[in-house]
Design a protein around this motif. Structure first.
Motif, PDB file in Angstrom:
ATOM      1  N   PRO A 144      20.486  16.429   6.563  1.00 57.10           N
ATOM      2  CA  PRO A 144      19.545  15.443   6.036  1.00 57.10           C
ATOM      3  C   PRO A 144      19.088  15.806   4.634  1.00 57.10           C
ATOM      4  O   PRO A 144      18.828  16.969   4.323  1.00 57.10           O
ATOM      5  CB  PRO A 144      18.387  15.493   7.042  1.00 57.10           C
ATOM      6  N   SER A 145      18.981  14.791   3.771  1.00 56.25           N
ATOM      7  CA  SER A 145      18.591  15.016   2.392  1.00 56.25           C
ATOM      8  C   SER A 145      17.703  13.863   1.936  1.00 56.25           C
ATOM      9  O   SER A 145      17.581  12.842   2.621  1.00 56.25           O
ATOM     10  CB  SER A 145      19.838  15.126   1.501  1.00 56.25           C
ATOM     11  N   LEU A 146      17.088  14.021   0.777  1.00 57.75           N
ATOM     12  CA  LEU A 146      16.155  13.041   0.233  1.00 57.75           C
ATOM     13  C   LEU A 146      16.544  12.656  -1.181  1.00 57.75           C
ATOM     14  O   LEU A 146      17.013  13.504  -1.950  1.00 57.75           O
ATOM     15  CB  LEU A 146      14.724  13.592   0.224  1.00 57.75           C
ATOM     16  N   GLN A 147      16.330  11.376  -1.509  1.00 57.00           N
ATOM     17  CA  GLN A 147      16.425  10.891  -2.878  1.00 57.00           C
ATOM     18  C   GLN A 147      15.209  10.015  -3.150  1.00 57.00           C
ATOM     19  O   GLN A 147      14.776   9.260  -2.279  1.00 57.00           O
ATOM     20  CB  GLN A 147      17.720  10.099  -3.105  1.00 57.00           C
ATOM     21  N   HIS A 148      14.663  10.122  -4.375  1.00 51.36           N
ATOM     22  CA  HIS A 148      13.446   9.406  -4.748  1.00 51.36           C
ATOM     23  C   HIS A 148      13.755   8.404  -5.845  1.00 51.36           C
ATOM     24  O   HIS A 148      14.572   8.658  -6.736  1.00 51.36           O
ATOM     25  CB  HIS A 148      12.378  10.388  -5.232  1.00 51.36           C
ATOM     26  N   ALA A 149      13.051   7.272  -5.794  1.00 49.57           N
ATOM     27  CA  ALA A 149      13.161   6.277  -6.854  1.00 49.57           C
ATOM     28  C   ALA A 149      12.328   6.723  -8.046  1.00 49.57           C
ATOM     29  O   ALA A 149      11.351   7.471  -7.911  1.00 49.57           O
ATOM     30  CB  ALA A 149      12.695   4.911  -6.352  1.00 49.57           C
ATOM     31  N   SER A 150      12.723   6.271  -9.226  1.00 49.69           N
ATOM     32  CA  SER A 150      11.989   6.638 -10.430  1.00 49.69           C
ATOM     33  C   SER A 150      10.675   5.853 -10.497  1.00 49.69           C
ATOM     34  O   SER A 150      10.479   4.852  -9.808  1.00 49.69           O
ATOM     35  CB  SER A 150      12.842   6.350 -11.671  1.00 49.69           C
ATOM     36  N   GLY A 151       9.770   6.297 -11.369  1.00 49.46           N
ATOM     37  CA  GLY A 151       8.482   5.629 -11.518  1.00 49.46           C
ATOM     38  C   GLY A 151       7.342   6.485 -11.012  1.00 49.46           C
ATOM     39  O   GLY A 151       7.538   7.545 -10.402  1.00 49.46           O
ATOM     40  N   ARG A 152       6.120   5.989 -11.261  1.00 45.07           N
ATOM     41  CA  ARG A 152       4.938   6.711 -10.839  1.00 45.07           C
ATOM     42  C   ARG A 152       4.708   6.549  -9.342  1.00 45.07           C
ATOM     43  O   ARG A 152       5.045   5.531  -8.741  1.00 45.07           O
ATOM     44  CB  ARG A 152       3.708   6.213 -11.599  1.00 45.07           C
ATOM     45  N   SER A 153       4.109   7.549  -8.758  1.00 47.46           N
ATOM     46  CA  SER A 153       3.790   7.487  -7.337  1.00 47.46           C
ATOM     47  C   SER A 153       2.630   6.544  -7.109  1.00 47.46           C
ATOM     48  O   SER A 153       1.704   6.444  -7.915  1.00 47.46           O
ATOM     49  CB  SER A 153       3.445   8.884  -6.804  1.00 47.46           C
ATOM     50  N   ALA A 154       2.695   5.836  -5.981  1.00 45.79           N
ATOM     51  CA  ALA A 154       1.614   4.913  -5.630  1.00 45.79           C
ATOM     52  C   ALA A 154       0.381   5.698  -5.194  1.00 45.79           C
ATOM     53  O   ALA A 154       0.494   6.815  -4.668  1.00 45.79           O
ATOM     54  CB  ALA A 154       2.066   3.978  -4.519  1.00 45.79           C
ATOM     55  N   PRO A 155      -0.802   5.125  -5.387  1.00 46.96           N
ATOM     56  CA  PRO A 155      -2.037   5.856  -5.021  1.00 46.96           C
ATOM     57  C   PRO A 155      -2.074   6.232  -3.544  1.00 46.96           C
ATOM     58  O   PRO A 155      -2.555   7.286  -3.173  1.00 46.96           O
ATOM     59  CB  PRO A 155      -3.155   4.873  -5.392  1.00 46.96           C
ATOM     60  N   GLY A 156      -1.579   5.365  -2.687  1.00 47.60           N
ATOM     61  CA  GLY A 156      -1.648   5.634  -1.256  1.00 47.60           C
ATOM     62  C   GLY A 156      -0.459   6.378  -0.712  1.00 47.60           C
ATOM     63  O   GLY A 156      -0.281   6.423   0.503  1.00 47.60           O
ATOM     64  N   GLU A 185       0.829  -1.204   0.000  1.00 50.43           N
ATOM     65  CA  GLU A 185       0.000   0.000   0.000  1.00 50.43           C
ATOM     66  C   GLU A 185       0.868   1.260   0.000  1.00 50.43           C
ATOM     67  O   GLU A 185       0.532   2.257  -0.615  1.00 50.43           O
ATOM     68  CB  GLU A 185      -0.913  -0.005   1.239  1.00 50.43           C
ATOM     69  N   ARG A 186       1.986   1.199   0.695  1.00 54.05           N
ATOM     70  CA  ARG A 186       2.900   2.349   0.741  1.00 54.05           C
ATOM     71  C   ARG A 186       4.307   1.838   0.439  1.00 54.05           C
ATOM     72  O   ARG A 186       5.118   1.612   1.347  1.00 54.05           O
ATOM     73  CB  ARG A 186       2.853   3.028   2.110  1.00 54.05           C
ATOM     74  N   PRO A 187       4.622   1.629  -0.819  1.00 59.67           N
ATOM     75  CA  PRO A 187       5.949   1.109  -1.157  1.00 59.67           C
ATOM     76  C   PRO A 187       7.035   2.131  -0.842  1.00 59.67           C
ATOM     77  O   PRO A 187       6.855   3.336  -1.066  1.00 59.67           O
ATOM     78  CB  PRO A 187       5.857   0.852  -2.665  1.00 59.67           C
ATOM     79  N   PRO A 188       8.156   1.692  -0.284  1.00 64.96           N
ATOM     80  CA  PRO A 188       9.241   2.644  -0.004  1.00 64.96           C
ATOM     81  C   PRO A 188       9.881   3.137  -1.296  1.00 64.96           C
ATOM     82  O   PRO A 188      10.433   2.362  -2.069  1.00 64.96           O
ATOM     83  CB  PRO A 188      10.227   1.822   0.835  1.00 64.96           C
ATOM     84  N   SER A 189       9.785   4.415  -1.529  1.00 64.51           N
ATOM     85  CA  SER A 189      10.375   4.988  -2.737  1.00 64.51           C
ATOM     86  C   SER A 189      11.176   6.260  -2.438  1.00 64.51           C
ATOM     87  O   SER A 189      11.622   6.929  -3.356  1.00 64.51           O
ATOM     88  CB  SER A 189       9.282   5.313  -3.758  1.00 64.51           C
ATOM     89  N   THR A 190      11.338   6.584  -1.163  1.00 62.10           N
ATOM     90  CA  THR A 190      12.105   7.764  -0.762  1.00 62.10           C
ATOM     91  C   THR A 190      13.106   7.366   0.306  1.00 62.10           C
ATOM     92  O   THR A 190      12.748   6.641   1.243  1.00 62.10           O
ATOM     93  CB  THR A 190      11.176   8.866  -0.217  1.00 62.10           C
ATOM     94  N   LEU A 191      14.322   7.836   0.150  1.00 66.88           N
ATOM     95  CA  LEU A 191      15.386   7.550   1.112  1.00 66.88           C
ATOM     96  C   LEU A 191      15.833   8.862   1.738  1.00 66.88           C
ATOM     97  O   LEU A 191      16.201   9.808   1.037  1.00 66.88           O
ATOM     98  CB  LEU A 191      16.572   6.863   0.424  1.00 66.88           C
ATOM     99  N   ARG A 192      15.789   8.903   3.040  1.00 69.95           N
ATOM    100  CA  ARG A 192      16.275  10.068   3.789  1.00 69.95           C
ATOM    101  C   ARG A 192      17.585   9.682   4.467  1.00 69.95           C
ATOM    102  O   ARG A 192      17.658   8.654   5.137  1.00 69.95           O
ATOM    103  CB  ARG A 192      15.239  10.507   4.821  1.00 69.95           C
TER     104      ARG A 192
END
Length: 731
Positions: free
Chosen positions: A308-320, A291-298
């Motif tokens: 502290p910084s953020l990186q996001h995985a590629s692809g579409r965001s999950a609905p939830g 339901e909430r796939p991990p796609s952000t790394l802090r």
């Protein structure tokens, strides 16, 4: 990750049944710890500040991390006072400053050293190990044989001062608090615990009989501020770890350490109505996406001073929405982007599951074992197993195919940062001089010594000034302050010119000690009010035009020469002379401490100076030296008598007014007229006014004895004689 770890530990301690219990407990632990939160792992905080709380846990650090630490000892603030000026009626000013001595604990395991230190967001210690303010720093790395700090030992006594072995800490002694509003600032430290580390270092001696030889590529630093399983769980989110408890030693590795994959036998057919795959003996399905796939790394970004910084995985965001993995690690942006990208792909591949039934109980098939299946492609990992009436039922997870975990070549931007400048501590440059008497309330009998102190770098915290009277002993003159004077050297020889006219033909090339220093032009009205007054060698002049030539070089034009009674120095210039802009920045010195010895000099010692910087006093005695008379006149009376006259000038009386006599600064008006050389005159006369009459017979006798000899006059002041003025020459 907690499920795998507890499963492995349970199997290691209690066999397959213990493994099943451990797996169940691990899943319950995961749910209780994380619930339905949108983050995974210990929450990263903005960089904290040093605290001082009893019972505070000290973390273990690996690699390079930026930490706050805990203040474990502190002494009272120490007040320092410096009195500047004074002497012979001059006003004095007392400046107060404060220093602090304290100790900060950094890590509960030994470290190899320290890098930078930040105080209130500014650099207190640079990359080269230089402190930006006054004080002493001692680093105790926490080795098992380290001795107690000498300052703490002297303050607390041997019975009350532990050596704090196995505890890394630093001690600041007499840290200057002037830049921090006279309080201990908020400190953070770049701890260098290891040059390289792996999972085995993180586990250390917390677990016995564990083989954890896992290299943590790309992870520059790691902090463990809680139980070990929390660190393993956080790390396992981005670095998949497998535990093997099948032998006497618990093995934790990226892949299960087994010689070859185990081939499972053909699936067994079930007879129960409620069993899966009754005919085939297995079922294969693809689990729904989380339901909430991990796609952000802090994480802590090394390119942004561990912010502290953020990186996001590629692809579409999950609905939830998506989960955020909180990783207490120091990474660069490229590594962080690669980790979250591979984590997202691995989770997607792991959605392919299989349930397999076997009639054989193989002790080698345990959670984490890699197996192959008859007529099914790929490798599969055993998640758990259950012993049922119909056989041993295994839950399997698809492993990543070869090449699926290759680091993606994706751009990663850490974001814009404005780190504090790590400028080197500049060396001091010094020019010492006296200035002519200033009529604006300055005592006429007190010298006016000054020191113009600057540095090649804007990041310069001043220098301590001392007086050396020629015997090598240094007498303190006080601090120079942080304001840099505009000083440099003359790159050309200033040609002679009349001090009575505006010099439009001469040019002076000046090279300033710092290219960032500036000179500005001035118009004639501003010059009349004293603008752009400068010392060149031992001549004081004013300049109207200042043209920048680049790299700190300037061309000065439109000069007023010999200001302040320094016209004798007009013809004495050479290359490399000192240049000082005479504005409000030079520091006034105490003449009583400096003394009047001919060999006296001023010494400056700054933190960036490997050796003291010494400078002689230019224009020595100019404050108390009378000005040379002007406007010489020679008339011959009817009887042949020579009448010599001149016009007096007074120290401090720079604004000449028509019809107004200059006030006398000396105790008495006396002049000395000499014939011939100054040091060995042929004849000498003393007069109480600007007039001398020499009879004709005396002129005749002197002309016969010393024909062509010059007559000169000097004013006899309270403290010294003025420079000579040529009156006339004998026939």
């Amino acid at each position: 990750m907690a499920t795998i770890v507890f499963n492995a530990v349970g199997t290691y301690l209690g066999g397959p049944i213990g493994g099943a219990i451990g797996s169940l407990f691990g899943r319950q632990f995961d749910t209780a710890l994380f619930g339905t939160s949108s983050r995974r792992g210990p929450r990263l905080t903005e960089l904290a500040v040093s605290t001082s709380s009893y019972g505070q846990l000290l973390p273990r650090h690996f690699g390079r991390m930026r930490v706050a630490g805990a203040i474990i000892w502190a002494a009272d603030l120490v007040e320092h006072s410096e009195t500047r000026g004074g002497g012979k009626g001059a006003p004095s000013m007392t400046a107060y400053s404060y220093t602090a001595s304290f100790a900060v604990a950094l890590a509960s395991r030994p470290i190899s050293g320290l890098g930078r230190i930040w105080a209130d967001g500014k650099l207190l210690r640079g990359e080269a190990g230089d402190l930006k303010v006054g004080g002493t720093l001692r680093i105790h790395t926490g080795e098992g044989d380290q001795a107690a700090d000498p300052l703490m030992l002297s303050a607390e006594g041997e019975a009350s001062c532990p050596a704090c072995r196995d505890l890394a800490y630093v001690v600041f002694e007499d840290l200057d608090l002037a830049d921090y509003f006279n309080r201990i600032p908020a400190l953070t430290f770049e701890v260098i615990a290891d040059e390289g580390f792996g999972l085995e270092d993180v586990i250390g001696d917390l677990l016995e009989d564990v083989d954890a030889g896992v290299a943590l590529q790309g992870i520059a630093g790691w902090t463990c501020d809680g139980p070990l399983f929390e660190s393993l769980q956080a790390l396992g989110q981005v670095v998949p770890l497998q535990a093997d408890a099948g032998a006497e030693t618990l093995v934790i590795a990226r892949e299960r350490l087994q010689g070859d994959t185990i081939a499972l036998p053909e699936p067994a057919v079930a007879t129960g109505d409620d069993a899966f795959g009754t005919v085939s003996g297995f079922t294969r399905h693809r689990a729904p996406p989380p339901e909430r796939p991990p796609s952000t790394l802090r994480y802590y970004d090394t390119g942004r001073d561990y912010q502290p910084s953020l990186q996001h995985a590629s692809g579409r965001s999950a609905p939830g929405g998506a989960d955020t993995i909180e990783l207490p690690a120091a990474l660069d942006s490229a590594t962080a982007r690669a980790l979250i990208e591979k984590t997202a792909r691995r989770i997607d591949w792991a959605r392919e599951r299989m349930s397999w039934r076997s009639c054989e109980l193989d002790p080698a098939v345990a959670p984490g074992t890699i197996v192959t299946l008859p007529a099914v492609a790929g490798h599969w990992r055993v998640l758990d197993w259950e012993w049922c009436e119909s056989g041993v039922e295994l839950s399997l997870e698809r492993m990543l195919p070869t090449g699926a975990d290759t680091t993606p070549d994706l751009a990663a931007d850490p974001g814009r940062a404005n780190p504090p400048a790590d400028d080197p501590t500049g060396t001091s440059a010094l020019v010492a001089f006296e200035l002519p008497l200033d009529a604006a309330g300055t005592p006429a009998d007190a010298p006016r010594p000054f020191a113009a102190v600057a540095s090649t770098s804007a990041h310069w915290s001043g220098a301590a000034l001392y007086a050396d009277r020629g015997d090598g002993a240094l007498l303190p003159l006080g601090p120079s302050g942080r304001t840099r004077s505009v000083i440099g050297t003359a790159a050309s020889v200033l040609s002679p010119a009349s001090p009575l006219l505006f010099d439009r033909s001469s040019q002076l090339l000046v090279s300033l000690v710092d290219p960032a220093m500036q000179l500005v032009p001035a118009d004639t009205r501003q010059l009349a009010f004293g603008a752009n007054l400068a010392l060149v060698g031992e001549e004081i002049l004013q300049f109207a035009q200042a043209t920048s030539l680049g790299s700190g070089n300037w061309r000065l034009e439109g000069l007023l020469r010999g200001r302040g009674g320094t016209e004798p120095a007009i013809a004495t210039h050479g290359t490399g002379e000192a240049f000082v802009l005479l504005d409000a920045r030079p520091v006034a010195l105490n003449p009583a401490i400096l003394g009047r010895e001919p060999a006296r000099q001023v010494v400056a010692i700054g933190r960036g100076d490997s050796d003291p910087v010494a400078a002689p006093v230019l224009l020595d005695g100019v404050t108390l030296r009378p000005l040379a008379p002007v406007h010489p006149r020679c008339a011959t009376l009817a009887d042949g008598t020579w009448r010599l006259s001149w016009t007096r000038r007074a120290r401090g009386g720079w604004q000449w007014q028509d019809g107004v006599d200059m006030p006398l600064v000396e105790q008495a008006e006396t002049y000395l007229v000499t014939l011939g050389p100054i040091d060995a005159p042929v004849a000498m006369w003393s007069t109480a006014g600007p007039l001398l009459e020499i009879p004709a017979q005396v002129i005749s006798d002197l002309s016969a004895t010393a024909p062509g000899t010059a007559l000169r006059v000097r004013q006899q002041g309270t403290h010294s004689l003025s420079a000579p003025l040529l009156l006339c020459t004998l026939p």
